[in-house]
Design an enzyme around this catalytic site. Structure first.
Site, PDB file in Angstrom:
ATOM      1  N   GLU A 164      28.857  -7.301  -3.022  1.00  0.00           N
ATOM      2  CA  GLU A 164      27.956  -7.050  -1.896  1.00  0.00           C
ATOM      3  C   GLU A 164      27.838  -8.255  -0.970  1.00  0.00           C
ATOM      4  O   GLU A 164      27.292  -8.130   0.122  1.00  0.00           O
ATOM      5  CB  GLU A 164      26.590  -6.571  -2.379  1.00  0.00           C
ATOM      6  CG  GLU A 164      25.787  -7.622  -3.098  1.00  0.00           C
ATOM      7  CD  GLU A 164      24.502  -7.047  -3.680  1.00  0.00           C
ATOM      8  OE1 GLU A 164      24.583  -6.071  -4.447  1.00  0.00           O
ATOM      9  OE2 GLU A 164      23.431  -7.580  -3.367  1.00  0.00           O
ATOM     10  N   GLU A 205       0.821  -1.210   0.000  1.00  0.00           N
ATOM     11  CA  GLU A 205       0.000   0.000   0.000  1.00  0.00           C
ATOM     12  C   GLU A 205       0.862   1.270   0.000  1.00  0.00           C
ATOM     13  O   GLU A 205       0.518   2.266  -0.626  1.00  0.00           O
ATOM     14  CB  GLU A 205      -0.906   0.040   1.244  1.00  0.00           C
ATOM     15  CG  GLU A 205      -1.980  -1.023   1.284  1.00  0.00           C
ATOM     16  CD  GLU A 205      -1.505  -2.328   1.927  1.00  0.00           C
ATOM     17  OE1 GLU A 205      -0.292  -2.604   1.907  1.00  0.00           O
ATOM     18  OE2 GLU A 205      -2.340  -3.073   2.443  1.00  0.00           O
ATOM     19  N   HIS A 250      22.162   4.851 -16.993  1.00  0.00           N
ATOM     20  CA  HIS A 250      21.106   5.392 -16.135  1.00  0.00           C
ATOM     21  C   HIS A 250      20.588   6.725 -16.641  1.00  0.00           C
ATOM     22  O   HIS A 250      19.547   7.192 -16.219  1.00  0.00           O
ATOM     23  CB  HIS A 250      21.620   5.561 -14.701  1.00  0.00           C
ATOM     24  CG  HIS A 250      22.050   4.270 -14.096  1.00  0.00           C
ATOM     25  ND1 HIS A 250      23.374   3.892 -14.036  1.00  0.00           N
ATOM     26  CD2 HIS A 250      21.349   3.248 -13.569  1.00  0.00           C
ATOM     27  CE1 HIS A 250      23.443   2.696 -13.469  1.00  0.00           C
ATOM     28  NE2 HIS A 250      22.243   2.284 -13.177  1.00  0.00           N
ATOM     29  N   TRP A 262      20.805 -12.633  -4.148  1.00  0.00           N
ATOM     30  CA  TRP A 262      19.513 -11.972  -4.323  1.00  0.00           C
ATOM     31  C   TRP A 262      18.322 -12.893  -4.048  1.00  0.00           C
ATOM     32  O   TRP A 262      17.205 -12.646  -4.488  1.00  0.00           O
ATOM     33  CB  TRP A 262      19.442 -11.341  -5.724  1.00  0.00           C
ATOM     34  CG  TRP A 262      20.388 -10.178  -5.863  1.00  0.00           C
ATOM     35  CD1 TRP A 262      21.077  -9.566  -4.848  1.00  0.00           C
ATOM     36  CD2 TRP A 262      20.767  -9.483  -7.063  1.00  0.00           C
ATOM     37  NE1 TRP A 262      21.861  -8.541  -5.338  1.00  0.00           N
ATOM     38  CE2 TRP A 262      21.695  -8.463  -6.689  1.00  0.00           C
ATOM     39  CE3 TRP A 262      20.424  -9.611  -8.408  1.00  0.00           C
ATOM     40  CZ2 TRP A 262      22.267  -7.592  -7.627  1.00  0.00           C
ATOM     41  CZ3 TRP A 262      20.998  -8.739  -9.333  1.00  0.00           C
ATOM     42  CH2 TRP A 262      21.901  -7.748  -8.947  1.00  0.00           C
ATOM     43  N   ILE A 266      25.911  -5.224 -22.829  1.00  0.00           N
ATOM     44  CA  ILE A 266      25.972  -6.013 -21.594  1.00  0.00           C
ATOM     45  C   ILE A 266      24.890  -7.093 -21.550  1.00  0.00           C
ATOM     46  O   ILE A 266      24.919  -7.979 -20.707  1.00  0.00           O
ATOM     47  CB  ILE A 266      25.889  -5.069 -20.370  1.00  0.00           C
ATOM     48  CG1 ILE A 266      26.987  -4.011 -20.449  1.00  0.00           C
ATOM     49  CG2 ILE A 266      26.020  -5.821 -19.059  1.00  0.00           C
ATOM     50  CD1 ILE A 266      28.408  -4.548 -20.584  1.00  0.00           C
ATOM     51  N   GLY A 267      23.943  -7.049 -22.429  1.00  0.00           N
ATOM     52  CA  GLY A 267      22.992  -8.159 -22.484  1.00  0.00           C
ATOM     53  C   GLY A 267      21.571  -7.758 -22.819  1.00  0.00           C
ATOM     54  O   GLY A 267      21.015  -8.185 -23.814  1.00  0.00           O
ATOM     55  N   GLU A 305      17.668 -10.487 -24.137  1.00  0.00           N
ATOM     56  CA  GLU A 305      16.974 -10.885 -22.895  1.00  0.00           C
ATOM     57  C   GLU A 305      15.494 -10.493 -22.804  1.00  0.00           C
ATOM     58  O   GLU A 305      14.994 -10.221 -21.709  1.00  0.00           O
ATOM     59  CB  GLU A 305      17.720 -10.338 -21.656  1.00  0.00           C
ATOM     60  CG  GLU A 305      19.187 -10.735 -21.588  1.00  0.00           C
ATOM     61  CD  GLU A 305      19.927 -10.150 -20.369  1.00  0.00           C
ATOM     62  OE1 GLU A 305      19.275  -9.868 -19.353  1.00  0.00           O
ATOM     63  OE2 GLU A 305      21.154  -9.984 -20.460  1.00  0.00           O
ATOM     64  N   HIS A 346      30.386  -9.728 -15.982  1.00  0.00           N
ATOM     65  CA  HIS A 346      30.019  -8.313 -15.884  1.00  0.00           C
ATOM     66  C   HIS A 346      29.726  -7.962 -14.434  1.00  0.00           C
ATOM     67  O   HIS A 346      29.086  -8.719 -13.721  1.00  0.00           O
ATOM     68  CB  HIS A 346      28.787  -8.025 -16.748  1.00  0.00           C
ATOM     69  CG  HIS A 346      28.169  -6.695 -16.463  1.00  0.00           C
ATOM     70  ND1 HIS A 346      28.782  -5.512 -16.804  1.00  0.00           N
ATOM     71  CD2 HIS A 346      27.023  -6.355 -15.819  1.00  0.00           C
ATOM     72  CE1 HIS A 346      28.023  -4.510 -16.392  1.00  0.00           C
ATOM     73  NE2 HIS A 346      26.955  -4.992 -15.785  1.00  0.00           N
TER      74      HIS A 346
HETATM   75  N1  GLN Z   1      22.950  -9.026 -18.468  1.00  0.00           N
HETATM   76  C1  GLN Z   1      22.238  -8.162 -17.591  1.00  0.00           C
HETATM   77  C2  GLN Z   1      21.593  -7.037 -18.387  1.00  0.00           C
HETATM   78  O1  GLN Z   1      22.154  -6.593 -19.327  1.00  0.00           O
HETATM   79  C3  GLN Z   1      23.138  -7.569 -16.534  1.00  0.00           C
HETATM   80  C4  GLN Z   1      22.402  -6.720 -15.548  1.00  0.00           C
HETATM   81  C5  GLN Z   1      23.223  -6.234 -14.371  1.00  0.00           C
HETATM   82  O2  GLN Z   1      24.407  -6.190 -14.409  1.00  0.00           O
HETATM   83  N2  GLN Z   1      22.603  -5.828 -13.315  1.00  0.00           N
HETATM   84  O3  GLN Z   1      20.527  -6.573 -18.066  1.00  0.00           O
HETATM   85 ZN    ZN Z   2      25.404  -4.117 -14.783  1.00  0.00          ZN
END
Ligand code: GLN
Ligand code: ZN
Length: 761
Positions: free
Chosen positions: A612, A17, A701, A568, A438-439, A491, A648
């Protein structure tokens, strides 16, 4: 009588909520009065839950519209001047602007930094510290909430981030030479004022959270604890100093000796410290034992706890309190809301609401004042535990046997990097400064709608697969047109990089409503690793194979690494974390082998969560890194020399773990570097990192399109630190949160930058 309490309770609400209310307010769909009303309603509900469970206090001060550390910053007037008129009362919109840069009112400004709270997945807003900074009571929110709880007739304990931990979590925003401990006097003075005001409202107990006490504290900080609490001891309230997330270790004497009325210690993460704590605790002091796991979702073994805490009960008598190990913020709200989870598994679990019952029941049982219902509750817990111990859904002997047979050679590639690089170069035929991504490519509204329709049964499996293939074909065609050198399938079929794999692995379960706050209104729903993990069938091969069939360029297979999947998820507590991680690693190893057999020439194993997972104490780092690295290698090292393994990671700071990064022995590592102006490469340079690196050349970002010159400049800098033959050109991270309208021009510029670089080098 053993008193039962909790250090904190989740605030998001069983149906998220709070998320909905806050987002509606940000979007201008509701007003502040409505938002405040939702907040009050949730607080009332959560306090009532604590009372219904039989806790002796309700906890006030754990509520926040965004973050509890940010709330303390507002309460003590620690608001950077860029947020406008910060001399008056700090209002809700100002805290939202600190958190996200903008709010329905007030001028936008750069948001404060956000980072992970200790070793949790919860993110707090980093306090900004300046020389000469002053503090004052600047917000009435906490005091209003206390009145609210009193008004509802509850006995109140207030919980706040303690002054030392607040300072510890902060960041110095000034030239060198400024030491944040200089701010301590002013800070302690304002805490004194707050405590006096709370006392004036009739509050008897205040809990000050000091989890920094479980970390390695410099001598000056240990002294600061003494100074601060010596001053606070004159406050007209009783103080409970709460440590959690680990053992007090070398801070034990310090913590036990602080002149306060009570100390809380974590007996889940560090059960072995109990005896030492009992020996050191002064005879006047109350000990609050964190006995129920506040970081995980397993039902407690009440019978075992009753036994192991009996000595403490005897020695402490009335001076014993019971609580979860830490705030329940880190677990989902209510198991009762799970309707699809199968009954056997559900019986093994406890979420926040259930943990309140566990605490209160255990307190009564320890005192010998348990009633029939309490004994039945304990009995049910023991039976559930026994069923978990015996369950063939959890324990798969074949998986244990496979793990036992693993040898050191299984975690090593057949040849060293130089030999592999030669083989791969001949096979892949890539130019200097090869380009890749990166994917992920944009997760468009259409993709998400298709997935929802599929999950609801409105789209059948064949139609869904066909839709995803279309998306893959589109992404491949775009990449070819852009002239990228190593392609990805994009992906589209993945909702989330962990959930996607968890759903296909045995030993994982998923909840409907098991949401946990990650930051602000963002919640995550971690999978539950309940049993031995194995892979019944290939998980990604058909997508990668299809994508490769569309192009002559090499197609990179894409996997989430074992450490990240572990990190995670909620992990089983009946075996070491590293054992679960090794099981995941072996499942991924089979996937790597299958991808290779299907003709995939490069495979990326993402490990963004490797760092982490680092323990809170440095002394424990190496052990963790050893098994984490071994798990990655177990997944990767099945690959033949000619198969290029990528990894990565998207976090900063490699300095202190560069050795482990190198030990992963990935042929290529892509990292986030654009925002640090390639400074993050220094660690790789100093270590003489031997393999290939793709330092991200633009920040995904941001919606801004990166310019060619800018990226060329960054790569020139990179080439001063790493030989050009070992450099790749790629963005900082995956592109799933961006739109194609941004992605295409950005990548076009990136490919152009690589062309410029090839001419130069
Ligand atoms: N292969 C993932 C992507 O490109 C890697 C994401 C990440 O590093 N958090 O979304
Ligand atoms: Zn990343």
């Amino acid at each position: 009588m053993t008193l039962a309490h909790t250090l904190g309770y989740p605030r998001i609400g069983a149906g998220r909520e709070l998320k909905k209310a806050v987002e509606a307010y940000w979007q201008g769909e509701s007003d502040q009065a409505t938002l405040q009303a939702t907040g009050a309603e949730l607080r009332a509900r959560h306090w009532q839950a604590q009372r219904d469970a039989g806790l002796d206090f309700v906890t006030v001060g754990d509520f926040a519209f965004y973050d509890q550390v940010l709330n303390v910053s507002a309460l003590i007037g620690a608001v950077p001047p860029r947020f406008g008129d910060v001399a008056g009362a700090i209002d809700l919109d100002t805290t939202f602007r600190m958190a996200r840069g903008r709010a329905p009112t007030g001028t936008p400004a750069a948001a404060c930094e956000m980072t992970k709270y200790f070793d949790t997945n919860y993110h707090y807003l980093v306090p900004e510290l300046q020389p000469g900074q002053t503090f004052r009571v600047a917000s009435e929110q906490l005091f209003r909430e206390v009145d609210e709880a009193h008004g509802a007739g509850h006995p109140v304990k207030v919980a706040l981030t303690g002054p030392l931990t607040w300072l510890w979590l902060g960041k110095e925003k000034a030239a060198a030479g400024f030491e944040r401990l200089e701010l301590l006097d002013g800070l302690v003075a304002v805490y004194g004022e707050i405590l006096a005001r709370l006392a004036g409202q009739g509050v008897e107990w205040v809990q000050l959270d000091e989890p920094a006490l479980v970390q390695d504290l410099p001598r000056a900080w240990q002294q600061a604890y003494e100074t601060a609490y010596n001053k606070l001891q004159s406050a007209p309230v009783k103080l409970l100093v709460a440590s959690y997330f680990g053992e007090l270790g070398d801070n034990l004497n310090l913590a036990a000796g602080l002149p306060v009325d009570a100390l809380h210690v974590d007996c889940v993460r560090a059960p072995e410290q109990l005896e030492r704590v009992l020996d050191r605790l002064p005879a006047y002091k109350i000990l609050s034992l964190g006995a129920i796991d506040g970081r995980n979702i397993w039902r407690a073994d009440l019978a075992a706890l009753r036994e192991s805490l009996a000595t403490a009960r005897m020695r402490l008598g009335e001076r014993l309190w019971l609580a979860p190990s830490c705030s329940l913020l880190h677990v989902p709200v209510d198991l009762g809301a799970e309707t699809r989870l199968d009954p056997e598994l559900k019986r093994w679990l406890a979420f926040a609401r259930q943990k309140l019952d566990e605490v209160a029941t255990l307190a009564r049982l320890l005192d010998g004042r348990g009633e029939a219902a309490d004994h039945a509750y304990l009995q049910a817990a023991s039976e559930a535990l026994e069923s978990r111990r015996q369950s063939t859904r959890i324990h798969k002997p074949a998986i244990g046997e496979r793990l036992a047979a693993v040898s050191a050679a299984d975690a090593r590639r057949p040849s060293g990097y130089p030999q592999r690089a030669r083989t791969q170069r001949a096979r892949l035929d890539l130019p200097l400064f090869p380009t890749t991504t990166i994917g992920s490519f944009p997760q468009t509204g259409e993709i998400r709608a298709a997935r929802r329709a599929f999950k609801r049964g409105e789209l059948d499996a064949a139609a869904y697969e066909a839709r995803m293939r279309e998306e893959i074909a589109f992404a491949v065609e775009r990449q070819q047109a852009l002239g990228l050198d190593m392609l990805v399938h994009g992906e589209p079929e993945r909702n989330d990089m962990v959930e996607y794999f968890g759903e296909q692995l045995d030993g994982f379960a998923f909840t409907d409503n098991g949401w946990v706050q990650s930051y602000g209104s963002r919640c995550v729903k971690p999978p539950v690793i309940f049993g031995d993990v194995s892979r019944p069938a290939a998980m990604t091969v058909r997508w990668s194979e299809y994508a490769q069939s569309l192009t002559d360029k090499p197609m990179k297979g894409m996997l989430t690494g074992p450490v990240t999947i572990l990190q995670w998820s909620f992990v089983r507590d009946d075996q070491p974390r590293e054992t679960s991680c090794r099981q995941i690693a072996l499942a991924l190893r089979d996937e790597v082998a299958d991808l290779e057999a299907a003709g995939i020439q490069a495979i990326q194993i993402d490990e963004p969560a490797l760092r982490e997972g680092l323990p809170l104490r440095r002394a424990h780092w190496q052990r963790y890194l050893d098994w984490a690295v071994e798990c990655f290698q177990l997944s990767a090292a099945v690959a033949r020399d000619e198969t290029q393994i990528h990894t990565h990671m998207c976090y900063s700071e490699f300095n202190d773990i560069i050795e482990a990064i190198a030990a992963l022995d990935a042929d290529v590592i892509t990292i986030e570097t654009s925002r640090s102006d390639m400074e993050l490469l220094d660690a790789f340079q100093e270590f003489a990192y031997p393999n290939e690196i793709g330092p991200g050349v633009y920040d995904i970002h941001s919606p801004n399109i990166p310019q060619v010159d800018w990226m060329v400049q960054l790569m020139d800098k990179a080439a001063e630190k790493v030989p050009a033959e070992r450099l790749w050109v790629n963005p900082d991270c995956g592109l799933k949160t961006r739109g194609w309208a941004e992605v295409e021009p950005a990548l076009a510029n990136m490919v152009e930058a690589a062309r410029v670089l090839r001419k130069r080098h």
